[in-house]
Scaffold this motif. Structure first.
Motif, short mmCIF file in Angstrom:
data_model
loop_
_atom_site.label_atom_id
_atom_site.label_comp_id
_atom_site.label_asym_id
_atom_site.label_seq_id
_atom_site.Cartn_x
_atom_site.Cartn_y
_atom_site.Cartn_z
N SER A 208 0.84 -1.19 0.00
CA SER A 208 0.00 0.00 0.00
C SER A 208 0.88 1.24 0.00
O SER A 208 2.03 1.21 0.45
N ARG A 209 0.32 2.34 -0.47
CA ARG A 209 1.08 3.59 -0.45
C ARG A 209 1.39 4.00 0.98
O ARG A 209 2.47 4.53 1.26
N ALA A 210 0.43 3.79 1.87
CA ALA A 210 0.65 4.18 3.27
C ALA A 210 1.84 3.43 3.85
O ALA A 210 2.70 4.03 4.53
N ALA A 211 1.92 2.14 3.59
CA ALA A 211 3.04 1.34 4.12
C ALA A 211 4.35 1.79 3.50
O ALA A 211 5.37 1.94 4.19
N MET A 212 4.34 2.03 2.20
CA MET A 212 5.58 2.44 1.52
C MET A 212 6.08 3.79 2.04
O MET A 212 7.26 3.95 2.34
N ILE A 216 9.60 4.54 3.80
CA ILE A 216 10.50 5.47 3.11
C ILE A 216 10.91 6.61 4.03
O ILE A 216 12.09 6.99 4.09
N CYS A 217 9.95 7.15 4.77
CA CYS A 217 10.21 8.32 5.62
C CYS A 217 10.98 7.97 6.89
O CYS A 217 11.38 8.87 7.64
N GLU A 218 11.23 6.68 7.11
CA GLU A 218 12.05 6.26 8.25
C GLU A 218 13.30 5.52 7.79
O GLU A 218 13.96 4.85 8.58
N ASP A 231 1.66 12.58 3.22
CA ASP A 231 0.21 12.56 3.35
C ASP A 231 -0.47 12.81 2.00
O ASP A 231 -1.50 12.20 1.69
N LEU A 232 0.10 13.71 1.22
CA LEU A 232 -0.44 14.01 -0.11
C LEU A 232 -0.44 12.75 -0.99
O LEU A 232 -1.42 12.45 -1.68
N VAL A 233 0.68 12.02 -0.97
CA VAL A 233 0.80 10.81 -1.79
C VAL A 233 -0.18 9.74 -1.33
O VAL A 233 -0.83 9.06 -2.14
N VAL A 234 -0.33 9.58 -0.02
CA VAL A 234 -1.21 8.53 0.51
C VAL A 234 -2.68 8.87 0.24
O VAL A 234 -3.47 8.03 -0.16
#
Length: 303
Positions: A208-212, A216-218, A231-234
């Motif tokens: 999912s985009r949320a998981a990715m 990515i951000c960590e 947030d925009l991408v998700v």
């Protein structure tokens, strides 16, 4: 802003007439920050609604350059090379010798060099000061300013530039700041392009985009930009902070600047074509991270 700093800044510009040309998305919050600090500002802007708002906040306003007659410190935030050339042609006959022009837009080094000669002939000190940051940072007065040009003009303008920014980088006496802005925008635009491919590939494997975006951000590739856009991408809400059409303009400048100096721009040329393709698909007025949506749509069609 600390009241003592504000008082010292006002004292430092006492007796000067300060002007602002172009109160658009970035220029408006910056001009308002000067007004909020108690700096008297004369604003030139074609939008009547913007002029009315700034007039209500204490600015002297005009739809043409007449409001800037006699100004000795002028800021400009303009959309493109053509606008800069037109404004400088007018200012060169209106500003007194020794006045300072601080031009804060993203324009080509070639155009910047042209207007530098016009301003030099008129005895006007020219500061190239493009900014890095979003409209939200402009509102907070925490932009990053990339500056080059006349050192004396820089020292004159710095007290007010400090009201608009959290960081200032002095880069040289020519058009170094113009190139630095293009360097940063190359990396910013490339981030969206490579994320679009990476997210599409991950989605094809069931992520999912949320998981990715969380991972990515960590991760080692985390960046303030990815965190800001996560947030925009998700959510797929691509309300623009900076549009695909604006990125096409910037990558055209990037490609032209590189080629003009004999630098191969193969990757930047490809990224420019990606943005053009997304614009042709109707996404030109969405945020430049809408490349993720465009690429996902292409991938779905091929799947």
């Amino acid at each position: 802003m600390d009241s003592k700093v504000a008082a010292e800044t006002r004292a430092g510009v006492a007796g000067r007439k300060t002007g602002w040309v172009g109160a658009g998305k970035m220029g408006l919050p910056m001009a308002r920050n000067l007004l909020a600090a108690g700096i008297a500002v004369a604003v030139c802007e074609p939008n009547p609604a913007t002029l009315a708002m700034l007039s209500a906040e204490g600015a002297a306003t005009s739809a043409d350059l007449s409001a800037l007659d006699g100004a000795d410190l002028v800021f400009a935030t303009l959309p493109d090379d053509a606008a800069l050339r037109a404004v400088v042609a007018g200012l060169a006959t209106r500003l007194p010798r020794g006045a300072v022009l601080v031009e804060m837009s993203t324009v080509s080094p070639e155009c910047s060099a042209e207007v530098a000669q016009i301003l030099a002939n008129a005895g006007i000190l020219y500061i190239r000061a493009p900014v890095s940051g979003s409209t939200a940072l402009a509102e907070k007065g925490t932009l990053t300013v990339l500056a080059s040009g006349d050192p004396q003009g820089w020292q004159t303008a710095l007290p007010l530039i400090s009201l608009l920014s959290a960081r200032q980088f002095w880069l040289g006496t020519g058009d170094e700041a113009r190139y630095m802005k293009l360097v940063l925008n190359t990396l910013v635009g490339a981030s969206s392009a490579i994320l679009a491919e990476a997210v599409s590939m991950g989605a094809s494997g069931g992520l999912s985009r949320a998981a990715m975006m969380e991972v990515i951000c960590e991760s080692a590739v985390a960046s303030p930009l990815f965190k800001y856009k996560a947030d925009l991408v998700v959510s797929e809400d691509y309300t623009p902070a900076f549009t695909i059409q604006q990125m096409i303009k910037d990558f055209t400048l990037i490609s032209d600047a590189g080629r003009g100096n004999g630098v191969p721009m193969l990757t930047s040329g490809l990224i420019l074509e990606l943005y053009r393709a997304a614009a042709n698909a109707g996404l030109q007025n969405e945020d430049f991270f809408a490349l993720v949506k465009w690429h996902s749509g292409i991938s779905a069609q091929r799947g």
